[in-house]
Motif scaffolding. Structure first.
Motif, PDB file in Angstrom:
ATOM      1  N   TRP A   1       5.140  -2.570   7.803  1.00 52.13           N
ATOM      2  CA  TRP A   1       6.396  -2.384   7.068  1.00 52.13           C
ATOM      3  C   TRP A   1       7.587  -2.327   8.022  1.00 52.13           C
ATOM      4  N   ASN A   2       7.522  -1.409   8.973  1.00 49.06           N
ATOM      5  CA  ASN A   2       8.642  -1.237   9.895  1.00 49.06           C
ATOM      6  C   ASN A   2       8.788  -2.422  10.840  1.00 49.06           C
ATOM      7  N   ALA A   3       7.669  -3.028  11.199  1.00 44.62           N
ATOM      8  CA  ALA A   3       7.738  -4.196  12.083  1.00 44.62           C
ATOM      9  C   ALA A   3       8.495  -5.340  11.414  1.00 44.62           C
ATOM     10  N   LEU A   4       8.227  -5.572  10.138  1.00 42.60           N
ATOM     11  CA  LEU A   4       8.900  -6.658   9.425  1.00 42.60           C
ATOM     12  C   LEU A   4      10.396  -6.405   9.290  1.00 42.60           C
ATOM     13  N   LYS A   5      10.795  -5.145   9.268  1.00 49.37           N
ATOM     14  CA  LYS A   5      12.223  -4.832   9.192  1.00 49.37           C
ATOM     15  C   LYS A   5      12.946  -5.248  10.472  1.00 49.37           C
ATOM     16  N   VAL A   6      12.168  -5.417  11.539  1.00 46.32           N
ATOM     17  CA  VAL A   6      12.730  -5.881  12.811  1.00 46.32           C
ATOM     18  C   VAL A   6      12.552  -7.391  12.961  1.00 46.32           C
ATOM     19  N   THR A   7      11.344  -7.867  12.749  1.00 44.52           N
ATOM     20  CA  THR A   7      11.074  -9.299  12.964  1.00 44.52           C
ATOM     21  C   THR A   7      11.797 -10.192  11.963  1.00 44.52           C
ATOM     22  N   ASP A   8      11.970  -9.722  10.733  1.00 48.51           N
ATOM     23  CA  ASP A   8      12.563 -10.540   9.676  1.00 48.51           C
ATOM     24  C   ASP A   8      14.003 -10.146   9.350  1.00 48.51           C
TER      25      ASP A   8
ATOM     26  N   SER B   1      21.203  -4.727   8.003  1.00 50.75           N
ATOM     27  CA  SER B   1      20.616  -3.808   7.024  1.00 50.75           C
ATOM     28  C   SER B   1      19.598  -4.500   6.136  1.00 50.75           C
ATOM     29  N   ASN B   2      19.481  -5.832   6.254  1.00 55.87           N
ATOM     30  CA  ASN B   2      18.632  -6.622   5.364  1.00 55.87           C
ATOM     31  C   ASN B   2      17.557  -7.389   6.115  1.00 55.87           C
ATOM     32  N   VAL B   3      16.574  -7.852   5.334  1.00 55.15           N
ATOM     33  CA  VAL B   3      15.587  -8.816   5.831  1.00 55.15           C
ATOM     34  C   VAL B   3      15.759 -10.118   5.047  1.00 55.15           C
ATOM     35  N   VAL B   4      15.342 -11.220   5.661  1.00 56.65           N
ATOM     36  CA  VAL B   4      15.369 -12.522   4.995  1.00 56.65           C
ATOM     37  C   VAL B   4      13.984 -12.788   4.421  1.00 56.65           C
ATOM     38  N   LEU B   5      13.918 -13.101   3.138  1.00 59.60           N
ATOM     39  CA  LEU B   5      12.641 -13.256   2.448  1.00 59.60           C
ATOM     40  C   LEU B   5      12.108 -14.686   2.548  1.00 59.60           C
ATOM     41  N   LEU B   6      10.821 -14.783   2.821  1.00 58.68           N
ATOM     42  CA  LEU B   6      10.145 -16.069   2.873  1.00 58.68           C
ATOM     43  C   LEU B   6      10.101 -16.700   1.487  1.00 58.68           C
ATOM     44  N   TYR B   7      10.134 -18.020   1.435  1.00 57.14           N
ATOM     45  CA  TYR B   7      10.064 -18.866   0.231  1.00 57.14           C
ATOM     46  C   TYR B   7      11.371 -18.925  -0.558  1.00 57.14           C
TER      47      TYR B   7
ATOM     48  N   SER C   1      18.490 -12.607   1.178  1.00 58.33           N
ATOM     49  CA  SER C   1      18.699 -11.468   2.059  1.00 58.33           C
ATOM     50  C   SER C   1      18.650 -10.204   1.213  1.00 58.33           C
ATOM     51  N   ARG C   2      17.732  -9.291   1.550  1.00 61.67           N
ATOM     52  CA  ARG C   2      17.515  -8.098   0.724  1.00 61.67           C
ATOM     53  C   ARG C   2      17.458  -6.861   1.602  1.00 61.67           C
ATOM     54  N   SER C   3      17.903  -5.746   1.062  1.00 64.97           N
ATOM     55  CA  SER C   3      17.945  -4.496   1.813  1.00 64.97           C
ATOM     56  C   SER C   3      16.572  -4.127   2.378  1.00 64.97           C
ATOM     57  N   LYS C   4      16.570  -3.697   3.615  1.00 63.27           N
ATOM     58  CA  LYS C   4      15.322  -3.254   4.246  1.00 63.27           C
ATOM     59  C   LYS C   4      14.687  -2.095   3.482  1.00 63.27           C
ATOM     60  N   SER C   5      15.512  -1.305   2.828  1.00 59.40           N
ATOM     61  CA  SER C   5      15.009  -0.119   2.125  1.00 59.40           C
ATOM     62  C   SER C   5      14.244  -0.462   0.854  1.00 59.40           C
TER      63      SER C   5
ATOM     64  N   HIS D   1       1.666 -14.142  10.968  1.00 57.08           N
ATOM     65  CA  HIS D   1       1.578 -14.799   9.656  1.00 57.08           C
ATOM     66  C   HIS D   1       1.969 -13.864   8.518  1.00 57.08           C
ATOM     67  N   LEU D   2       2.503 -12.699   8.834  1.00 61.56           N
ATOM     68  CA  LEU D   2       2.989 -11.766   7.812  1.00 61.56           C
ATOM     69  C   LEU D   2       4.509 -11.859   7.719  1.00 61.56           C
ATOM     70  N   ARG D   3       5.018 -12.004   6.506  1.00 60.18           N
ATOM     71  CA  ARG D   3       6.455 -12.135   6.302  1.00 60.18           C
ATOM     72  C   ARG D   3       6.914 -11.295   5.114  1.00 60.18           C
ATOM     73  N   ALA D   4       8.168 -10.853   5.171  1.00 65.51           N
ATOM     74  CA  ALA D   4       8.785 -10.184   4.029  1.00 65.51           C
ATOM     75  C   ALA D   4       8.973 -11.205   2.909  1.00 65.51           C
ATOM     76  N   CYS D   5       8.611 -10.819   1.681  1.00 64.62           N
ATOM     77  CA  CYS D   5       8.646 -11.757   0.555  1.00 64.62           C
ATOM     78  C   CYS D   5       8.912 -10.989  -0.741  1.00 64.62           C
ATOM     79  N   ASP D   6       9.665 -11.578  -1.640  1.00 61.05           N
ATOM     80  CA  ASP D   6       9.894 -10.976  -2.951  1.00 61.05           C
ATOM     81  C   ASP D   6       8.557 -10.721  -3.644  1.00 61.05           C
ATOM     82  N   VAL D   7       8.424  -9.554  -4.256  1.00 59.96           N
ATOM     83  CA  VAL D   7       7.163  -9.159  -4.891  1.00 59.96           C
ATOM     84  C   VAL D   7       6.678 -10.193  -5.906  1.00 59.96           C
TER      85      VAL D   7
END
Length: 267
Positions: A76-83, A90-96, A100-104, A138-144
């Motif tokens: 969780w916390n790693a993706l807030k940095v890598t993505d 304050s945001n991460v960029v979502l795959l697919y 741009s969405r809030s890290k929280s 191969h793990l990315r932040a993505c909309d649920v």
């Protein structure tokens, strides 16, 4: 760290010359593994430089298998940095989707983002245990909801538009990401195929041409992934992500971000 893509520049120059002088070009052959250079070639990749085929794949496997493993909770916390969004820390960029969405907003509810396994967990049954289940490459932040739509499908072109991810398409057994993510997906999948060869208690992950792989440790379609690698070269976002994973978390790199021509050299 940026890659100097000499081979790609030469191909462009040749195409321009052909247009200007009406010259018929010969068929382009596979790019040799030494066609690009990075700062890691004389250190990290020194035992892989100049090799092709199975020899290159074997050398890269040995190199990238030296890896610090993290827990699934730590992802969780790693993706807030890598993505992280380069335009909004304050945001991460979502795959697919590229949203741009809030890290929280990490979690499992509608409107949240969660942890997408680009190499689906079921393709080899590795779950979320430390190893392939927590590998940040191969793990990315993505909309649920977009993540749910992708599910464990293989990779191919076509289908219906994906709600919440403009430019992405899906059908009953495959998923096509938007153009800006095609190369990212290809290089993540092929990284997994080199990193996990069955020698460390995990399945031997390999690409193939099927779109009905289910729970077997394969992901398709290789021909499509190769096309996507060519069509969508590594971006600054992808290169920065590779550096962060290497320097801060796992201590290993995705070689296909540093040397995208190695995809063709192996497959």
């Amino acid at each position: 760290m940026s890659v100097v893509r000499i081979g790609r520049w030469k191909a462009w120059a040749a195409a321009v010359a052909a247009t200007l002088f009406s010259v018929t070009l010969p068929t382009v052959t596979a790019t040799p593994a030494s066609a690009t250079t990075t700062a890691y070639d004389t250190t990290y990749y020194k035992n892989a430089i100049g090799k092709t085929g199975t020899s290159l794949k074997s050398s890269l496997h040995t190199i990238i298998s030296s890896q610090t493993k993290i827990s699934y909770d730590a992802v969780w916390n790693a993706l807030k940095v890598t993505d992280q969004d380069p335009s909004n820390t304050s945001n991460v960029v979502l795959l697919y989707s590229g949203v741009s969405r809030s890290k929280s907003l990490n979690g499992g509810a509608v409107g949240d983002w969660n942890r997408e396994h680009v190499w689906a967990q079921s393709h080899g049954n590795f779950g979320t245990s430390a190893g392939p289940g927590t590998d940040l490459h191969h793990l990315r932040a993505c909309d649920v909801q977009v993540n749910s739509t992708r599910g464990n499908k293989d990779w191919d072109t076509g289908g219906s538009a994906v709600s919440g991810a403009p430019g992405s398409y899906t059908d009953s057994n495959s998923f096509e990401p938007r153009s800006a993510d095609k190369g990212d997906v290809a290089r993540m999948i092929l990284y997994m195929a080199v990193r996990y060869e069955g020698g460390d208690a995990w399945a031997d992950l390999e690409p193939n041409e099927s779109t009905s792989n289910g729970s077997v440790p394969f992901h398709g379609r290789l021909a499509i992934l190769k096309q996507w690698n060519e069509q969508d070269p590594p971006s600054a976002f992808e290169e920065r992500r590779n550096d962060i994973i290497f320097n801060t978390y796992q201590g290993n790199r995705n070689p296909f971000i540093d040397h995208p021509e190695w995809v063709e050299a192996i497959w």
